[in-house]
Design a protein around this motif. Structure first.
Motif, PDB file in Angstrom:
ATOM      1  N   GLY A 225     -37.789 -50.461  23.326  1.00  0.00           N
ATOM      2  CA  GLY A 225     -37.819 -49.760  24.610  1.00  0.00           C
ATOM      3  C   GLY A 225     -37.249 -48.352  24.582  1.00  0.00           C
ATOM      4  N   ASP A 226     -36.937 -47.839  23.402  1.00  0.00           N
ATOM      5  CA  ASP A 226     -36.400 -46.484  23.262  1.00  0.00           C
ATOM      6  C   ASP A 226     -37.559 -45.529  22.969  1.00  0.00           C
ATOM      7  OD1 ASP A 226     -35.013 -44.139  22.767  1.00  0.00           O
ATOM      8  OD2 ASP A 226     -33.617 -45.044  21.319  1.00  0.00           O
ATOM      9  N   PHE A 227     -38.298 -45.203  24.034  1.00  0.00           N
ATOM     10  CA  PHE A 227     -39.519 -44.411  23.870  1.00  0.00           C
ATOM     11  C   PHE A 227     -39.242 -42.978  23.440  1.00  0.00           C
ATOM     12  CE2 PHE A 227     -40.691 -47.663  27.138  1.00  0.00           C
ATOM     13  CZ  PHE A 227     -41.441 -48.442  26.281  1.00  0.00           C
ATOM     14  N   ARG A 228     -38.128 -42.393  23.856  1.00  0.00           N
ATOM     15  CA  ARG A 228     -37.798 -41.021  23.456  1.00  0.00           C
ATOM     16  C   ARG A 228     -37.616 -40.954  21.943  1.00  0.00           C
ATOM     17  NH1 ARG A 228     -39.048 -36.500  23.407  1.00  0.00           N
ATOM     18  NH2 ARG A 228     -39.314 -36.576  25.622  1.00  0.00           N
ATOM     19  N   LYS A 229     -36.830 -41.889  21.382  1.00  0.00           N
ATOM     20  CA  LYS A 229     -36.623 -41.909  19.928  1.00  0.00           C
ATOM     21  C   LYS A 229     -37.946 -42.167  19.217  1.00  0.00           C
ATOM     22  CE  LYS A 229     -34.119 -44.068  16.155  1.00  0.00           C
ATOM     23  NZ  LYS A 229     -33.143 -45.059  15.723  1.00  0.00           N
ATOM     24  N   ALA A 230     -38.724 -43.098  19.751  1.00  0.00           N
ATOM     25  CA  ALA A 230     -40.017 -43.410  19.139  1.00  0.00           C
ATOM     26  C   ALA A 230     -40.911 -42.172  19.096  1.00  0.00           C
ATOM     27  CB  ALA A 230     -40.694 -44.540  19.907  1.00  0.00           C
ATOM     28  N   GLU A 231     -40.993 -41.482  20.224  1.00  0.00           N
ATOM     29  CA  GLU A 231     -41.828 -40.272  20.294  1.00  0.00           C
ATOM     30  C   GLU A 231     -41.325 -39.201  19.335  1.00  0.00           C
ATOM     31  OE1 GLU A 231     -43.157 -36.900  23.571  1.00  0.00           O
ATOM     32  OE2 GLU A 231     -42.387 -38.832  24.299  1.00  0.00           O
ATOM     33  N   ASP A 232     -40.023 -38.981  19.319  1.00  0.00           N
ATOM     34  CA  ASP A 232     -39.453 -37.968  18.420  1.00  0.00           C
ATOM     35  C   ASP A 232     -39.746 -38.302  16.958  1.00  0.00           C
ATOM     36  OD1 ASP A 232     -38.469 -36.589  20.607  1.00  0.00           O
ATOM     37  OD2 ASP A 232     -36.404 -37.304  20.359  1.00  0.00           O
TER      38      ASP A 232
ATOM     39  N   ASN B 184     -50.370 -44.361  16.696  1.00  0.00           N
ATOM     40  CA  ASN B 184     -49.063 -44.922  17.042  1.00  0.00           C
ATOM     41  C   ASN B 184     -48.372 -44.077  18.105  1.00  0.00           C
ATOM     42  OD1 ASN B 184     -49.571 -46.930  15.224  1.00  0.00           O
ATOM     43  ND2 ASN B 184     -48.120 -46.222  13.684  1.00  0.00           N
ATOM     44  N   LEU B 185     -48.488 -42.763  17.985  1.00  0.00           N
ATOM     45  CA  LEU B 185     -47.914 -41.890  19.005  1.00  0.00           C
ATOM     46  C   LEU B 185     -48.590 -42.142  20.354  1.00  0.00           C
ATOM     47  CD1 LEU B 185     -46.055 -39.585  19.890  1.00  0.00           C
ATOM     48  CD2 LEU B 185     -47.838 -37.979  19.131  1.00  0.00           C
ATOM     49  N   ALA B 186     -49.897 -42.322  20.346  1.00  0.00           N
ATOM     50  CA  ALA B 186     -50.615 -42.596  21.593  1.00  0.00           C
ATOM     51  C   ALA B 186     -50.094 -43.869  22.254  1.00  0.00           C
ATOM     52  CB  ALA B 186     -52.118 -42.716  21.323  1.00  0.00           C
TER      53      ALA B 186
ATOM     54  N   LEU C  32     -40.182 -42.744   9.071  1.00  0.00           N
ATOM     55  CA  LEU C  32     -40.023 -42.343  10.465  1.00  0.00           C
ATOM     56  C   LEU C  32     -40.990 -43.106  11.367  1.00  0.00           C
ATOM     57  CD1 LEU C  32     -39.553 -38.498  10.080  1.00  0.00           C
ATOM     58  CD2 LEU C  32     -37.871 -40.131  10.979  1.00  0.00           C
ATOM     59  N   ASN C  33     -42.198 -43.341  10.878  1.00  0.00           N
ATOM     60  CA  ASN C  33     -43.175 -44.118  11.637  1.00  0.00           C
ATOM     61  C   ASN C  33     -42.622 -45.519  11.910  1.00  0.00           C
ATOM     62  OD1 ASN C  33     -45.975 -44.797  12.646  1.00  0.00           O
ATOM     63  ND2 ASN C  33     -45.869 -46.167  10.891  1.00  0.00           N
ATOM     64  N   ARG C  34     -42.120 -46.181  10.868  1.00  0.00           N
ATOM     65  CA  ARG C  34     -41.569 -47.537  11.036  1.00  0.00           C
ATOM     66  C   ARG C  34     -40.401 -47.536  12.015  1.00  0.00           C
ATOM     67  NH1 ARG C  34     -42.612 -47.526   5.634  1.00  0.00           N
ATOM     68  NH2 ARG C  34     -40.478 -46.982   5.087  1.00  0.00           N
ATOM     69  N   GLU C  35     -39.499 -46.578  11.851  1.00  0.00           N
ATOM     70  CA  GLU C  35     -38.350 -46.488  12.750  1.00  0.00           C
ATOM     71  C   GLU C  35     -38.802 -46.201  14.184  1.00  0.00           C
ATOM     72  OE1 GLU C  35     -35.754 -43.509  11.134  1.00  0.00           O
ATOM     73  OE2 GLU C  35     -35.281 -44.705   9.364  1.00  0.00           O
ATOM     74  N   GLY C  36     -39.803 -45.349  14.316  1.00  0.00           N
ATOM     75  CA  GLY C  36     -40.325 -45.020  15.643  1.00  0.00           C
ATOM     76  C   GLY C  36     -40.945 -46.217  16.331  1.00  0.00           C
TER      77      GLY C  36
ATOM     78  N   LYS D 235     -43.522 -37.818  16.181  1.00  0.00           N
ATOM     79  CA  LYS D 235     -43.896 -36.399  16.104  1.00  0.00           C
ATOM     80  C   LYS D 235     -43.373 -35.763  14.822  1.00  0.00           C
ATOM     81  CE  LYS D 235     -44.650 -35.446  20.985  1.00  0.00           C
ATOM     82  NZ  LYS D 235     -44.175 -34.747  22.193  1.00  0.00           N
ATOM     83  N   ALA D 236     -42.174 -36.148  14.401  1.00  0.00           N
ATOM     84  CA  ALA D 236     -41.637 -35.647  13.135  1.00  0.00           C
ATOM     85  C   ALA D 236     -42.488 -36.153  11.969  1.00  0.00           C
ATOM     86  CB  ALA D 236     -40.186 -36.068  12.968  1.00  0.00           C
ATOM     87  N   ALA D 237     -42.894 -37.407  12.021  1.00  0.00           N
ATOM     88  CA  ALA D 237     -43.734 -37.976  10.963  1.00  0.00           C
ATOM     89  C   ALA D 237     -45.074 -37.251  10.881  1.00  0.00           C
ATOM     90  CB  ALA D 237     -43.958 -39.470  11.221  1.00  0.00           C
TER      91      ALA D 237
END
Length: 104
Positions: A21-28, A52-54, A10-14, A31-33
């Motif tokens: 540029g898909d920040f919503r997917k990255a954040e989700d 990474n979340l920061a 999930l981290n890699r995908e995020g 956070k799941a990771a």
């Protein structure tokens, strides 16, 4: 049960979503990771995920939340460990730069 392998996926995908540029997917994803890494994973792993979340939060304009995520990342690191102390300095520098932007 610890799902650290899935958390890293999930981290890699995020981070890939962030780069696209898909920040919503990255954040989700991040956070799941983070949720999956709450078991007995090493603190350095949790620090990395929070860092990474920061980055994602900062890039998406959520500066207050990014500062908090950097604080969490720093909290997982050991200042007495040489390599981790260097990470603490780097994370603090990023966090402090964001705090200056907020104060301006």
């Amino acid at each position: 049960m610890c799902k650290l392998g899935k958390a890293w996926e999930l981290n890699r995908e995020g981070m890939q979503a962030c780069n696209n540029g898909d920040f919503r997917k990255a954040e989700d994803n991040l956070k799941a990771a983070i949720g999956m890494s709450q078991c007995k994973s090493k603190k350095i792993h949790r620090a990395t995920l929070h860092n990474n979340l920061a980055v994602v939060l900062q890039m998406s304009g959520k500066v207050d939340e990014a500062v908090h995520a950097y604080d969490l990342a720093i909290g997982f690191l050991n200042p007495d460990h040489k390599g981790q102390a260097a990470l603490i300095e780097r994370f603090e520098s990023k966090r402090d730069a964001l705090k200056q932007k907020l104060a301006a």
